[in-house]
Design a protein around this motif. Structure first.
Motif, mmCIF file in Angstrom:
data_model
loop_
_atom_site.group_PDB
_atom_site.id
_atom_site.type_symbol
_atom_site.label_atom_id
_atom_site.label_comp_id
_atom_site.label_asym_id
_atom_site.label_seq_id
_atom_site.Cartn_x
_atom_site.Cartn_y
_atom_site.Cartn_z
ATOM 1 N N ARG A 130 84.617 -6.838 126.646
ATOM 2 C CA ARG A 130 84.946 -5.510 126.119
ATOM 3 C C ARG A 130 84.971 -5.627 124.598
ATOM 4 N NH1 ARG A 130 88.797 -5.486 130.731
ATOM 5 N NH2 ARG A 130 87.978 -3.960 132.217
ATOM 6 N N LEU A 131 83.956 -5.064 123.969
ATOM 7 C CA LEU A 131 83.845 -5.141 122.511
ATOM 8 C C LEU A 131 84.783 -4.129 121.873
ATOM 9 C CD1 LEU A 131 79.949 -5.373 122.373
ATOM 10 C CD2 LEU A 131 81.601 -7.223 122.536
ATOM 11 N N ASP A 132 85.266 -4.456 120.669
ATOM 12 C CA ASP A 132 86.220 -3.573 119.993
ATOM 13 C C ASP A 132 85.636 -2.195 119.692
ATOM 14 O OD1 ASP A 132 88.184 -5.439 120.168
ATOM 15 O OD2 ASP A 132 88.223 -5.965 118.046
ATOM 16 N N GLY A 133 84.334 -2.076 119.572
ATOM 17 C CA GLY A 133 83.707 -0.784 119.302
ATOM 18 C C GLY A 133 83.671 0.133 120.509
ATOM 19 N N GLY A 134 84.116 -0.342 121.685
ATOM 20 C CA GLY A 134 84.122 0.472 122.883
ATOM 21 C C GLY A 134 83.025 0.137 123.862
ATOM 22 N N ALA B 209 81.342 -11.258 118.061
ATOM 23 C CA ALA B 209 81.907 -9.913 117.977
ATOM 24 C C ALA B 209 83.371 -9.976 118.347
ATOM 25 C CB ALA B 209 81.165 -8.975 118.921
ATOM 26 N N ALA B 210 84.152 -9.076 117.771
ATOM 27 C CA ALA B 210 85.548 -8.952 118.158
ATOM 28 C C ALA B 210 85.568 -8.358 119.562
ATOM 29 C CB ALA B 210 86.292 -8.055 117.178
ATOM 30 N N ALA B 211 86.126 -9.105 120.515
ATOM 31 C CA ALA B 211 86.079 -8.668 121.908
ATOM 32 C C ALA B 211 87.144 -9.382 122.717
ATOM 33 C CB ALA B 211 84.701 -8.969 122.495
ATOM 34 N N SER B 212 87.252 -8.973 123.964
ATOM 35 C CA SER B 212 88.023 -9.717 124.948
ATOM 36 C C SER B 212 87.073 -10.027 126.098
ATOM 37 C CB SER B 212 89.227 -8.910 125.441
ATOM 38 O OG SER B 212 88.802 -7.777 126.159
ATOM 39 N N PRO C 250 91.268 -13.105 124.564
ATOM 40 C CA PRO C 250 90.564 -12.778 123.312
ATOM 41 C C PRO C 250 89.400 -13.726 123.050
ATOM 42 C CG PRO C 250 92.675 -13.829 122.856
ATOM 43 C CD PRO C 250 92.610 -13.618 124.336
ATOM 44 N N SER D 200 80.663 -2.388 126.309
ATOM 45 C CA SER D 200 80.939 -3.512 127.211
ATOM 46 C C SER D 200 79.644 -4.231 127.547
ATOM 47 C CB SER D 200 81.583 -3.008 128.511
ATOM 48 O OG SER D 200 82.832 -2.428 128.265
#
Length: 149
Positions: free
Chosen positions: A135-139, A94-97, A113, A141
Motif C-alpha cells: 500500500r503506497l502512501d499516494g493511495g 517508495a514510502a509504503a507498507s 513498514p 496499491s
C-alpha cells in the motif's frame, strides 16, 4: 415452462439432493475477499533457487522477482522450519507498507513498514501460497501474484 422456470427447478433439485458444503461456500467467500480491483498486479517474472554461498552458514535461499510496468518486487525466501522469512525490496523505492496474504492469515492483514530504501522483512510467514500487498502512501496499491513458499 420457460427457461427461467426450468433453471429454478434444476437449482432447487440440486439444493435438496446435492447441497454445496459449508466449507466450500466459506472458501468461495474468502477468495472474493482477497480481490483488490484497484491494485496493480506484479506478475512472477523469475523464480530461482540459489544454494548458500561457499563458507557461509544457512540453507538455500529462493529468489523471486515480480514485475509490473511501474514497479519490481524482489523477494528472497529463507526456510525456518515450518515458517519462511521473506526479505526483499520494491524498486523504485517508495514510502509504503507491505502485508502478507495467506490462507491461514486474516484477509486484511496489518502491514509492516517498507524502509526508505524500499527494503522490507517479513518473518514468520507460514509455508504455502502467499501474495504480497504493498500500500503506497499516494493511495495506490501493488499486489504480487501468488507464489508457493
Amino acid at each position: 415452462m420457460n427457461d427461467d422456470e426450468l433453471m429454478a427447478g434444476v437449482r432447487d433439485a440440486f439444493t435438496v439432493l446435492d447441497p454445496v458444503p459449508g466449507d466450500v461456500l466459506a472458501a468461495g467467500r474468502a477468495a472474493l475477499a482477497w480481490r483488490l480491483p484497484g491494485a496493480t498486479l506484479a506478475a512472477l517474472a523469475r523464480d530461482g533457487a540459489a544454494g548458500a554461498a561457499r563458507g557461509t552458514r544457512g540453507g538455500p535461499v529462493r529468489a523471486l522477482t515480480f514485475a509490473c510496468p511501474d514497479a519490481t518486487v524482489e523477494v528472497e525466501v529463507a526456510e525456518a522450519g515450518r515458517f519462511r522469512e521473506l526479505t526483499g525490496r520494491i524498486v523504485p523505492a517508495a514510502a509504503a507498507s507491505v502485508a502478507v496474504r495467506h490462507r491461514d492469515l486474516p484477509p486484511d492483514p496489518a502491514g509492516a513498514p517498507v524502509e526508505p530504501g524500499g527494503l522490507f522483512c517479513l518473518p514468520d510467514v507460514p509455508a504455502g501460497p502467499v501474495s504480497l500487498l504493498f500500500r503506497l502512501d499516494g493511495g495506490a496499491s501493488v499486489v504480487t501474484s501468488w507464489a508457493h513458499v
